[in-house]
Design an enzyme around this catalytic site. Structure first.
Site, mmCIF file in Angstrom:
data_model
loop_
_atom_site.group_PDB
_atom_site.id
_atom_site.type_symbol
_atom_site.label_atom_id
_atom_site.label_comp_id
_atom_site.label_asym_id
_atom_site.label_seq_id
_atom_site.Cartn_x
_atom_site.Cartn_y
_atom_site.Cartn_z
ATOM 1 N N ASN A 7 0.871 -1.181 0.000
ATOM 2 C CA ASN A 7 0.000 0.000 0.000
ATOM 3 C C ASN A 7 0.906 1.227 0.000
ATOM 4 O OD1 ASN A 7 -1.850 2.007 0.484
ATOM 5 N ND2 ASN A 7 -2.729 1.066 2.322
ATOM 6 N N ARG A 90 -2.656 -2.009 -3.365
ATOM 7 C CA ARG A 90 -3.871 -1.250 -3.071
ATOM 8 C C ARG A 90 -3.891 0.051 -3.868
ATOM 9 N NH1 ARG A 90 -5.208 3.405 0.812
ATOM 10 N NH2 ARG A 90 -7.442 3.429 0.502
ATOM 11 N N HIS A 178 -12.994 3.442 0.128
ATOM 12 C CA HIS A 178 -12.974 2.449 1.231
ATOM 13 C C HIS A 178 -13.685 1.149 0.839
ATOM 14 C CE1 HIS A 178 -12.929 5.944 4.390
ATOM 15 N NE2 HIS A 178 -11.674 5.532 4.157
ATOM 16 N N ARG A 237 -11.719 16.803 6.960
ATOM 17 C CA ARG A 237 -12.519 17.054 5.744
ATOM 18 C C ARG A 237 -13.957 17.361 6.133
ATOM 19 N NH1 ARG A 237 -11.207 11.366 3.148
ATOM 20 N NH2 ARG A 237 -9.112 11.260 4.003
ATOM 21 N N GLU A 382 -8.482 -4.760 5.371
ATOM 22 C CA GLU A 382 -8.387 -4.529 3.931
ATOM 23 C C GLU A 382 -7.248 -5.330 3.312
ATOM 24 O OE1 GLU A 382 -8.556 -0.554 5.506
ATOM 25 O OE2 GLU A 382 -9.230 0.135 3.547
#
Ligand code: ADP
Length: 396
Positions: A7, A90, A178, A237, A382
């Site tokens: 990743n 990923r 996600h 955010r 993940e």
């Protein structure tokens, strides 16, 4: 087969090596400050962690170091790199790629063509892949894309009510993010309730947060959009706001597009409202100490999560299970309690005692007796999902 999962971020590269026969993680670690100076932390279960500061000029140098550690006579876990059968990469954004895929020249060219809509994650993920391919040219490299879980969404869920030509010209649409996490915890929830066709709402609440509705194993809607800045308010955010606020802020504050983007992505959300921190734990501590804006931040977060859950129940005409995952979802019991309070009309009711005192770090069912919707806390994984997809494609 042993599978390496990679990743790559802009200056970091996380890795995990899986033995797929046992599902065991043989080693994992993190390369940091790539292109600046460099540091690696390498972990093996039951052994002492190894950490070293060393120059890492690019992602290729990082993966070379990872391989030398994985095969090191003392710190390693495999005798040679030949034992690694495939590599899973990923990608946060796969554009309109519909499923995990072997990374051939055509896929790479497509990923390069969508860098403009994915400027933060695209370039490092691509250079991570290229670096890895250069070091391990003979194994299968698979791309697993966070966005591809949403390829099942219908146009009504992903086309924005803007001039349609903007979708055709610039591919402006809801992509969702996600997806690998939602896919993993959703599949776990389906197993737990013994119904693969179930209606499931998964809440991935971390530094970045998204909520996804899935029916029959297929995503039907999700809260993140064209970028990961939509839906729930996040660490820094803002999530969903009236879009017309953006040009108004630019005018009033004299900001350029880049400056307003920074404000919306890095200075808003939990940090922006609380003025304290982007981390829930700091906000909880401040709220406890009487900070009004910190308390308000938690109220706003809870309010927005509830709204999205409610809208997805309406969209799916019901829900069988609600799942909480990621940093906040797995650990912030008070938030779970507040989100699930006053939802009995929808059949959602949790056992507050189990929610507060149940074990962490493992699957926990927090459904109250008699509630028609099952509620779970499911740790996400993940990397394992990426390893499973990679195995499937490498052994096809
Ligand atoms: P990322 O999206 O960067 O992967 P995480 O999933 O790690 O982020 O989530 C980070 C958030 O999780 C932070 O707001 C943090 O407060 C929260 N969190 C992590 N661990 C705990 C904990 N033990 N208790 C409460 N909140 C936690």
């Amino acid at each position: 087969m042993k599978i390496l999962v990679v990743n790559a971020g802009s200056s970091s590269l996380k890795y995990q090596l899986f033995d797929m026969e046992t599902g065991e993680v043989l080693a994992k670690g993190l390369c940091e400050r790539i292109g600046i100076d460099g540091k690696i932390t390498h972990k093996r279960p039951g052994k002492e962690d190894y950490s070293k500061e060393t120059e890492l000029k690019d992602h290729k140098a990082a993966i070379e170091l990872v391989l030398s550690l994985l095969t090191d006579p003392e710190l390693g876990v495999v005798a040679s790199a030949d034992e690694i059968g495939a590599v899973g990469h990923r990608f946060a954004h796969g554009g309109e790629i519909r499923q995990s895929s072997i990374l051939d020249d055509e896929k790479l060219a497509y990923l390069e063509s969508i860098v403009e809509i994915n400027p933060l994650h695209g370039p490092p993920a691509i250079s991570g892949f290229k670096g890895c391919k250069a070091v391990m040219p003979d194994v299968v490299h698979v791309g697993v894309f966070d966005t591809s879980y949403y390829s099942s969404m219908e146009e009504k869920a992903f086309i924005y009510p803007l001039p349609y030509e903007l979708y055709e010209k610039h591919k402006i649409r809801r992509y969702g993010f996600h997806g690998t996490s939602h896919r993993f915890v959703c599949a776990e929830a389906c197993k737990l309730i013994g119904n693969k066709d179930a209606k499931i709402i998964t809440c991935h609440l971390g530094n970045g947060s998204s909520i996804t509705a899935t029916v029959n194993g297929k995503a039907v809607d999700t809260s993140m959009g064209f970028t990961p800045n939509d839906g729930v308010p996040m660490g820094t955010r803002c999530g969903a706001i009236d879009p017309t606020v953006v040009p108004y802020i630019m005018k009033k504050e004299g900001l350029t597009p880049a400056e307003v983007e920074k404000l919306l992505n890095s200075k808003s959300g939990l940090l922006g409202v609380s003025g304290v921190s982007s981390d829930c734990r700091d906000i909880d501590a401040a709220a406890e100490a009487g900070n009004r804006r910190a308390a308000l931040t938690n109220e706003i977060l809870t309010h927005n999560i509830k709204k999205i859950i409610g809208s997805y129940v309406a969209e799916m005409n019901g829900v069988d299970a609600l799942v909480f995952t990621a940093g906040i979802g797995e650990n912030n019991k008070t938030l779970r309690q507040n989100v699930c309070r006053d939802m009995s009309y929808l059949g959602i009711k949790i056992d507050e005692e189990i929610n507060m005192n149940g074990p962490r770090g493992e699957i926990l069912e927090i459904t109250a007796p008699g509630a028609s919707v099952r509620t779970f806390v499911i740790p996400t994984n993940e990397e394992y999902m990426i390893a499973l997809d990679t195995l499937a494609l490498a052994t096809k």
